[in-house]
Enzyme design. Structure first.
Site, PDB file in Angstrom:
ATOM      1  N   GLN A  94       0.773  -1.195  -0.003  1.00  0.00           N
ATOM      2  CA  GLN A  94      -0.009  -0.249  -0.012  1.00  0.00           C
ATOM      3  C   GLN A  94       1.081   1.001  -0.109  1.00  0.00           C
ATOM      4  O   GLN A  94       1.531   1.661   0.742  1.00  0.00           O
ATOM      5  CB  GLN A  94      -1.085   0.090   1.407  1.00  0.00           C
ATOM      6  N   HIS A 126       7.769  -5.151  -2.785  1.00  0.00           N
ATOM      7  CA  HIS A 126       6.995  -5.073  -3.865  1.00  0.00           C
ATOM      8  C   HIS A 126       7.000  -3.275  -3.878  1.00  0.00           C
ATOM      9  O   HIS A 126       5.863  -3.148  -3.020  1.00  0.00           O
ATOM     10  CB  HIS A 126       5.641  -5.816  -3.150  1.00  0.00           C
ATOM     11  N   LYS A 193      -4.799  -9.818 -15.627  1.00  0.00           N
ATOM     12  CA  LYS A 193      -5.760 -10.219 -14.887  1.00  0.00           C
ATOM     13  C   LYS A 193      -6.412  -9.125 -14.267  1.00  0.00           C
ATOM     14  O   LYS A 193      -6.550  -7.798 -14.063  1.00  0.00           O
ATOM     15  CB  LYS A 193      -4.783 -10.532 -12.931  1.00  0.00           C
TER      16      LYS A 193
END
Length: 306
Positions: A94, A126, A193
């Protein structure tokens, strides 16, 4: 003469010991005690001028508190330099507020860790919209290492069918997919996706003809719920892939999910030892050691500590 030591939270101790052996250091385990009300007591080993703190930060909330307490004890004991080795770094996903009122966890955790250590070393963080990990940790050193060299070496040693196509389950996985495929001399492609919820996704492949009659190797940085991996595997099998295997950096999914992966058509799942998991098959100790060897000759400076 300055001293250096490696201490680990009591999670991922085997990997910490392998890393310590690579560096020629002893590995001391930090002691944790949980009181009946849930509070923690933390006790560190004897302090060195430079202390490498090993802490895989999956299931992170208690670990972050333990890390904070350990850093306090080490600083008070005389440590001049603290180096956090977090092979998996939590709360990086986030990086913006998606809805009004949401906390930006990447900012909060980055700022917290930057106040207690002098350097952070992690693997495949990430950082979707953050181009440089240095921006996460203001005022300190930080390195985001790639697991792909270690993964490629392990796969090459085990043997890879040259017809294998490396698959990314979504656009975010493309950097890892392209890197791994290039190292192994294989073709690659990335799926499209559509996420409808935490456990509801649709997977589409643009070039179905590329997949038919070939082994598929899915790769990604993080697998937590496993939904994307299973949906992608079913799609690959439906398109004629002869086999589907998966290799990932961070295995965050419950170990019991391995059976569900097999039911979805995934022949094998291999992960790095960034977090302890039954699927661990690829060690990161040499990758981490290469980044840390400079600490063995560095003289800590009290002026640089937070």
């Amino acid at each position: 003469m300055s001293t250096i030591s490696l201490q680990t939270l009591p999670f991922g101790t085997d990997a910490a010991r392998r890393l310590a052996a690579r560096l020629g250091l002893a590995c001391d385990e930090i002691a944790l005690h949980r009181f009946p009300d849930g509070e923690l007591r933390v006790a560190v080993a004897p302090v060195a001028d430079t202390t490498i703190l090993y802490a895989p930060l999956d299931q992170p909330n208690d670990k972050l508190i333990a890390l904070l307490f350990a850093a306090e004890a080490l600083r008070r004991g005389g440590a001049k330099r603290l180096v956090l080795v977090a092979p998996y770094l939590c709360y990086m996903r986030q990086d913006i507020a998606f809805h009004a009122g949401e906390a930006i966890s990447q900012h909060a955790i980055g700022t917290l860790l930057a106040t207690i250590v002098d350097r952070v070393v992690t693997v495949d963080a990430h950082l979707h919209r953050t181009p440089d990990i240095g921006a996460v940790f203001p005022g300190i050193e930080a390195a985001n290492l790639s697991a792909m060299p270690a993964i490629a070496d392990a796969l090459a040693a085990a043997g890879v069918d040259p017809a294998t196509i490396v698959i990314g389950p979504d656009a975010e996985s493309e950097p890892w997919v392209k890197d791994l495929a290039g190292r192994l001399g294989l073709q690659h492609t990335v799926a499209r996706k559509l996420r409808r919820g935490d456990r509801s996704v649709e997977i589409h492949f643009a070039d179905a003809a590329l997949l038919a009659g070939r082994p598929a190797l899915m790769t990604d940085d993080i697998v937590s719920s496993g939904t994307t991996l299973m949906v992608a595997a079913k799609a690959l099998k439906a398109l004629g892939a002869t086999s589907v295997d998966a290799v990932i950096t961070h295995a965050l999914f419950p170990p019991a999910m391995v059976g569900a992966f097999a039911d979805a058509g995934i022949r094998s799942v291999r992960s790095t030892d960034s977090v302890p998991h039954p699927t661990n098959a690829i060690a990161l100790d040499e990758t981490l050691a290469a980044a840390l060897r400079s600490e063995l000759t560095k003289t800590p400076s009290p002026e640089t500590t937070p």
